[in-house]
Write an enzyme that holds these catalytic residues in place. Structure first.
Site, mmCIF file in Angstrom:
data_model
loop_
_atom_site.group_PDB
_atom_site.id
_atom_site.type_symbol
_atom_site.label_atom_id
_atom_site.label_comp_id
_atom_site.label_asym_id
_atom_site.label_seq_id
_atom_site.Cartn_x
_atom_site.Cartn_y
_atom_site.Cartn_z
ATOM 1 N N ARG A 16 -1.353 0.052 -18.605
ATOM 2 C CA ARG A 16 -2.295 -0.378 -19.679
ATOM 3 C C ARG A 16 -3.506 -0.924 -19.138
ATOM 4 N NH1 ARG A 16 2.610 -4.542 -22.019
ATOM 5 N NH2 ARG A 16 3.342 -4.133 -19.639
ATOM 6 N N TYR A 366 -41.814 -8.248 3.628
ATOM 7 C CA TYR A 366 -40.555 -7.737 3.976
ATOM 8 C C TYR A 366 -40.330 -8.306 5.657
ATOM 9 C CZ TYR A 366 -36.881 -4.875 6.108
ATOM 10 O OH TYR A 366 -35.681 -4.723 6.774
ATOM 11 N N TYR A 387 -38.509 0.278 11.592
ATOM 12 C CA TYR A 387 -37.622 1.277 11.668
ATOM 13 C C TYR A 387 -38.400 2.426 11.726
ATOM 14 C CZ TYR A 387 -34.004 4.334 9.995
ATOM 15 O OH TYR A 387 -32.825 5.519 9.570
HETATM 16 C C1 UD1 Z 1 7.584 -9.102 -18.600
HETATM 17 C C2 UD1 Z 1 8.898 -9.736 -18.923
HETATM 18 C C3 UD1 Z 1 8.745 -10.530 -20.450
HETATM 19 C C4 UD1 Z 1 7.690 -11.552 -20.203
HETATM 20 C C5 UD1 Z 1 6.400 -11.041 -19.607
HETATM 21 C C6 UD1 Z 1 5.542 -12.256 -19.253
HETATM 22 C C7 UD1 Z 1 10.695 -8.118 -18.426
HETATM 23 C C8 UD1 Z 1 11.657 -6.991 -18.765
HETATM 24 N N1 UD1 Z 1 9.744 -8.786 -19.286
HETATM 25 O O1 UD1 Z 1 7.052 -8.240 -19.667
HETATM 26 O O2 UD1 Z 1 9.830 -11.036 -20.835
HETATM 27 O O3 UD1 Z 1 7.411 -12.059 -21.446
HETATM 28 O O4 UD1 Z 1 6.782 -10.198 -18.663
HETATM 29 O O5 UD1 Z 1 4.309 -11.902 -18.918
HETATM 30 O O6 UD1 Z 1 10.703 -8.442 -17.287
HETATM 31 N N2 UD1 Z 1 7.153 -4.752 -11.964
HETATM 32 C C9 UD1 Z 1 7.770 -4.424 -10.723
HETATM 33 N N3 UD1 Z 1 8.538 -3.375 -10.826
HETATM 34 C C10 UD1 Z 1 8.970 -2.749 -12.350
HETATM 35 C C11 UD1 Z 1 8.633 -3.375 -13.348
HETATM 36 C C12 UD1 Z 1 7.621 -4.376 -13.176
HETATM 37 O O7 UD1 Z 1 7.316 -4.880 -9.747
HETATM 38 O O8 UD1 Z 1 9.865 -1.966 -12.045
HETATM 39 C C13 UD1 Z 1 6.197 -5.923 -12.161
HETATM 40 C C14 UD1 Z 1 4.743 -5.618 -12.624
HETATM 41 O O9 UD1 Z 1 3.997 -5.416 -11.566
HETATM 42 C C15 UD1 Z 1 4.524 -6.978 -13.225
HETATM 43 C C16 UD1 Z 1 5.738 -7.685 -13.226
HETATM 44 O O10 UD1 Z 1 6.959 -7.015 -12.747
HETATM 45 O O11 UD1 Z 1 3.699 -7.529 -12.253
HETATM 46 C C17 UD1 Z 1 5.989 -7.680 -14.897
HETATM 47 O O12 UD1 Z 1 5.922 -6.324 -15.578
HETATM 48 P P1 UD1 Z 1 5.387 -5.651 -16.883
HETATM 49 O O13 UD1 Z 1 5.619 -4.532 -16.929
HETATM 50 O O14 UD1 Z 1 4.044 -6.360 -16.871
HETATM 51 O O15 UD1 Z 1 6.278 -6.840 -17.806
HETATM 52 P P2 UD1 Z 1 5.775 -7.287 -19.324
HETATM 53 O O16 UD1 Z 1 6.148 -6.034 -20.005
HETATM 54 O O17 UD1 Z 1 4.457 -7.928 -19.092
HETATM 55 CA CA CA Z 2 3.162 -8.082 -17.643
#
Ligand code: UD1
Ligand code: CA
Length: 459
Positions: A16, A366, A387
């Site tokens: 996003r 300069y 230079y």
């Molecule tokens: C997530 C939570 C949501 C919460 C929100 C808060 C889940 C399913 N949802 O949603 O409940 O309100 O955060 O900000 O957890 N990431 C990984 N591996 C993955 C997927 C994600 O490392 O496979 C990491 C992303 O890099 C990120 C974090 O986990 O830093 C959160 O993932 P993101 O996709 O942003 O979750 P949200 O949709 O924001």
């Molecule tokens: Ca997030």
């Protein structure tokens, strides 16, 4: 404390954000989001921090460094799957494990400490950090039963219309009993709208097996902003900027217009210094006391002494002494060292040069690859010709020398102590101390030139 661990989730691409840069590396107030979180978590006395990396793993490791350990999530199958990747490092441990999302850069150590404290008091197996959001769209919602005990978390995409009305959100920060976490993770499935293994599902799993599941609601929703797109990035930036500026103001720094003053997190500023609008202080900047900085001044990785004034100028990777005045419109480039009571006036560029106390270059010069002594006066329009198209050469001007206006000093060249260079000279040879050097063609006046070259009487 030996029995505290932390997992930071940073493997997602951040679709996003629509960016070539991995989400967790986007800067907030000049510092990558993930770095802000790592720095806060480090202060919680955790025995080990495991950062889950996937997209851009190499780059993320390079930026964050070796003070944390890493686990690779090669396919991003969801937040529960991400935490699972820390199993090798953590599964066998006894204690509490904090899980934080890498995209919540505003979270503070104080709030995480309160979360851990609440978790202990409740004797819980899992405690969620929650917050009340005016607009909860996009966040997971906290579902409580009639006695207001937490039951589960529902993601926006899986929520019913009624559930979407709930304003209490999952901030993405949790505290778990480590063994309960890893045993529950094995039971998480991906039967949901996104086909992902959701970490929030661990809550329902634990709750259903009668483990204590708690929630700690922070008053401060702003601290928990999850940055998923550039709109949220700008919101996070504004909150962080305010936080940093207020810290300096409380320490005795005057900031005329905090909404238009941009200071990186690691900057230090002394008392009674005034920062005028439109300044950017980036990286590691140290400013002493009673200085006046700005308006519209950019400092990067530089040190400034006390009672120094810098107006509408740019200073990069340099050291500036006490009671110096710079600008308006000066450019101090890397590796410059300015002593005390120096004056650098408008349209002066200094690069990789040292200027000793009380040296002056007041206008349009300069100064590059130069060593300028004490009390040297550099006249308007002076240029160090450093230079030749291939190599750089040094200009040395010794104490008390006076360089007349519009001079070229063709390096390598030395002007001796208290020597004078006449205005308009092009100096190619060393000037001995106390000498006057004139290196320009003599003026010739051709008397009656106009009369002789024009036919008189012709209009
Ligand atoms: C997530 C939570 C949501 C919460 C929100 C808060 C889940 C399913 N949802 O949603 O409940 O309100 O955060 O900000 O957890 N990431 C990984 N591996 C993955 C997927 C994600 O490392 O496979 C990491 C992303 O890099 C990120 C974090 O986990 O830093 C959160 O993932 P993101 O996709 O942003 O979750 P949200 O949709 O924001
Ligand atoms: Ca997030």
């Amino acid at each position: 404390m030996k029995n505290r661990y932390a997992v930071i989730l940073a493997a997602g691409q951040g679709t996003r954000m629509k960016s070539k840069l991995y989400k967790v590396l986007h800067p907030v107030c000049g510092k990558p989001m993930l770095m802000h979180i790592v720095n806060e978590v480090k202060q919680l006395n955790v025995a080990e921090i495991v950062t889950i990396v996937g997209h851009g793993a190499h780059k993320v490791k390079e930026v964050i460094g070796s003070s944390v350990s890493y686990a690779l999530q090669s396919e991003q199958l969801g937040t529960a799957h991400a935490v699972m990747q820390a199993r090798e490092q953590l599964e066998q441990k006894k204690g509490v494990t904090l899980v934080v999302c890498g995209d919540t850069p505003l979270i503070t150590k104080e709030t995480m400490e309160q979360l851990i404290e609440h978790h202990k008091q409740m004797n819980a197996k899992a405690t969620i950090l929650t917050a009340k959001a005016d607009n909860p769209t996009g966040y997971g919602r906290i579902i409580r039963d009639a006695s207001s005990n937490v039951q589960r978390i529902v993601e926006e995409k899986d929520a019913t219309a009624a559930e979407k009305q709930i304003q209490e959100i999952n901030t993405g920060t949790y505290c778990f009993d480590n063994e309960s976490l890893f045993s529950a993770l094995k039971k998480v499935n991906n039967n949901n709208a996104q086909g992902e293994y959701y970490l929030p599902d661990v809550i329902e799993i634990l709750q259903k097996q009668n483990d204590v599941v708690a929630a700690y609601q922070t008053e401060n929703f702003e601290e928990t902003i999850g940055v998923n797109d550039r709109v949220a990035l700008a919101q996070a930036e504004a909150v962080m900027r305010k936080r940093i500026n207020e810290k300096h103001m409380r320490n005795g720094v005057t900031i005329i217009d905090p909404a238009h003053t941009y200071i990186s997190p690691d900057v230090e500023i002394g008392q009674d210094t005034v920062i005028y609008p439109g300044c950017q202080l980036n990286g590691l900047v140290y400013i002493g006391s009673e200085c006046k900085i700005g308006p519209n001044t950019e400092l990067l990785d530089s040190k400034v002494g006390n009672r120094t004034v810098i107006k509408q100028s740019v200073v990069t990777e340099s050291v500036i002494g006490d009671e110096v005045t710079i600008g308006p419109f000066a450019h101090i480039r890397p590796q410059s060292v300015l002593g005390n009571q120096i004056k650098i006036g408008n349209f002066v560029e200094v690069k990789k040069s040292t200027l000793a106390d009380r040296a002056k270059a007041s206008h349009l010069s300069y100064i590059g690859d130069a060593e300028i002594g004490k009390d040297v006066n550099i006249g308007c329009g002076t240029i160090t010709v450093n230079y030749d198209g291939e190599n750089k050469f040094k200009t040395i001007i010794k104490d008390g020398a006076f360089i007349g206006c519009n001079s070229n000093l063709v390096a390598p060249v030395t002007v001796g102590e208290r020597a004078y260079v006449a205005a308009g000279s092009t100096i190619t040879d060393d000037v001995p101390e106390q000498a006057l050097s004139i290196a320009r063609s003599r003026q010739i006046n051709k008397e009656n030139y106009v009369k002789q070259n024009n036919n008189e009487g012709k209009s």
